[in-house]
Design an enzyme around this catalytic site. Structure first.
Site, short mmCIF file in Angstrom:
data_model
loop_
_atom_site.label_atom_id
_atom_site.label_comp_id
_atom_site.label_asym_id
_atom_site.label_seq_id
_atom_site.Cartn_x
_atom_site.Cartn_y
_atom_site.Cartn_z
N SER A 292 0.83 -1.19 0.00
CA SER A 292 0.00 0.00 0.00
C SER A 292 0.88 1.26 0.00
CB SER A 292 -0.95 -0.05 1.20
OG SER A 292 -1.97 0.91 1.09
N ASP A 349 -8.54 -4.93 -6.31
CA ASP A 349 -8.06 -3.97 -5.32
C ASP A 349 -8.14 -2.55 -5.88
OD1 ASP A 349 -6.78 -2.48 -3.42
OD2 ASP A 349 -4.87 -3.56 -3.52
N HIS A 416 -7.51 -5.76 -0.50
CA HIS A 416 -6.29 -4.97 -0.41
C HIS A 416 -5.34 -5.46 0.67
CE1 HIS A 416 -3.68 -1.53 -0.85
NE2 HIS A 416 -3.85 -1.17 0.42
#
Length: 451
Positions: A292, A349, A416
């Site tokens: 991320s 995602d 995610h």
């Protein structure tokens, strides 16, 4: 309490992949074609004839969302990479290794993913804790206490990121965690074990970054316009002010510092400079990995290291669920300097599709790209000048939650999570046979990491 059977999709099989964990039994070998009955998604665990209170039901529901938790084999069971290590670090852009996914590369991706997982497990997420936003463990035991014993690596530096956002006056009346400006973001670790160095074919340096956790990090993520990367004189690169540009919030977290806390950029440069002095005369690799926000910072750090150090070794980024980072000039500069980036992307995602939009004439097959070639020239110039035009970087390993028989019905947030990414890497075979029957299965509670 009796739990009835679990009915699942039968995954694809492969004869080239074998499980190395003796405690896990592989599923029967099947062909990649699924029957209509087999292709139904995994049902919820059926718990019958039970009268449960709400608390016990919540525990059952948590157990029901169990999924594959990839377990790395012991170091002694891993393949010796030897002279081919540069191929797995991307020197040839992973040509021929991604589809189908090479088993050695799979193990390397999972191994680096677990370094990121250790960064999550070491971070204090509790806003009520006096140690909030710091590392919970000392350097000497961080890997062991976060579930990675006997890696052969030793931590050499803790890393912090500082937000450059100017806070309004009312923040002083808010809880202290709201204004936490500097927080522990990851670490640097060096392979020191002689057997592991021999297996890897070189000494490896790892930089691992966690994803977004604090309030100000979330706010930095929202600063999605592009900013120029300064050169060594502090001015934008390029004679006309054009040049590599990256997302403003990511750049702020990487370059901002205070009197008490040096910038993440300064800490990375100091530590890499020290390690190059110590180990620069031997085969050396630098692998930067993150999830991320950590994936974006990994890409920025790789660019900065190759720009700052003239004799930098092979620098490889392995990113999980990373957002877009910069414009086309930034991508071209990464490629020119020899930085290798492998982006592991889950099609479901949404974080991998932001910020901005993609302007890419060279990859017309990508359905999500915006193509400027068909527009009039004056519109093309205006579009290219916008601070919202991003470019994908590096090589992509595209996966999908839909291909896993164990993830049906999971929400967007789950798509995610780092654990989902490691699960998909562990099971992926190829674009024509997306999930292998011998994927290791470990049922347990699915602990979500903040992203």
């Amino acid at each position: 309490m009796k739990l009835n059977s679990i009915r699942v999709i039968v995954p694809c099989s492969t004869t080239t992949t074998t499980t190395t964990n003796p405690t896990v039994r592989p599923l029967p070998i099947r062909c990649c074609t699924l029957t209509a009955q087999q292709s139904q998604p995994m049902t919820r665990l059926r718990v019958q004839n039970l009268s449960l209170d709400d608390d016990r039901r919540s525990h059952i529901n948590a157990f029901e969302t169990a999924l594959l938790d990839p377990v790395q084999p012991p170091r002694s069971d891993r393949t010796r990479l030897g002279k081919k290590w540069m191929e797995y670090q991307g020197v040839s852009n992973w040509d021929g290794l991604l589809d189908p996914l090479d088993d050695n590369l799979r193990q390397e991706i999972l191994r680096y993913g677990q370094f990121v997982d250790a960064a999550y497990k070491s971070f204090d997420f509790d806003p009520s804790s006096p140690s909030y936003a710091t590392c919970k463990f000392p350097k000497s035991s961080l890997l062991d206490r976060s579930g990675l014993p006997e890696t052969g690596y030793r931590l050499t530096r803790n890393l912090r990121a500082t937000s450059g956002i100017q806070l309004p006056g009312w923040v002083g009346r808010a809880p202290s965690w709201v204004a936490t400006r500097s927080s522990w973001i990851g670490y640097v670790a060096v392979c020191q074990d002689k057997e592991e160095i021999a297996r890897l074919g070189r000494r490896d340096v790892v930089i691992a970054f966690r994803g977004t956790a604090t309030c100000l990090e979330w706010l930095e993520n929202l600063r999605a316009t592009l900013s120029h990367l300064p050169n060594r004189t502090g001015r934008p690169t390029g004679p006309d002010g054009c040049g590599p540009m990256v997302e403003s919030g990511f750049l702020s977290l990487y370059t901002s510092g205070t009197e008490l806390n040096p910038s993440l950029q300064q800490m990375v440069r100091e530590e890499i400079g020290r390690l190059l002095q110590s180990y620069g005369d031997e085969p050396l690799s630098l692998t930067i990995t993150g999830h991320s926000l950590g994936a974006a910072l990994a890409t920025l750090a790789a660019y900065d290291i190759k720009t700052h150090f003239k004799r930098a070794p092979l620098v490889t980024v392995m990113s999980f669920g990373g957002p877009r980072v910069g414009n086309r000039s930034f991508r071209c500069r990464l490629e020119k300097q020899g930085t290798k980036v492998l982006r592991i992307v889950n099609s479901e995602d949404p974080i991998t599709k932001v910020p901005g939009f993609v302007l890419d004439d060279c990859h017309a097959s990508r359905p999500h790209d915006f193509h400027v070639a068909a527009l009039p020239s004056w519109i093309r110039k205006r579009v290219k000048d916008t601070p919202w035009v991003y470019a994908e970087v590096g090589k992509e390993l595209r996966l999908s939650s839909r291909d896993s028989p164990y993830l049906s019905g999971f929400n967007v947030a789950t798509c995610h999570e780092l654990k989902t990414y490691l699960h998909l890497v562990d099971g992926f075979v190829s674009s024509t046979c997306p999930f292998r029957a011998t994927a290791r299965r470990v049922l347990g509670k699915h602990k979500r990491h903040r992203v």
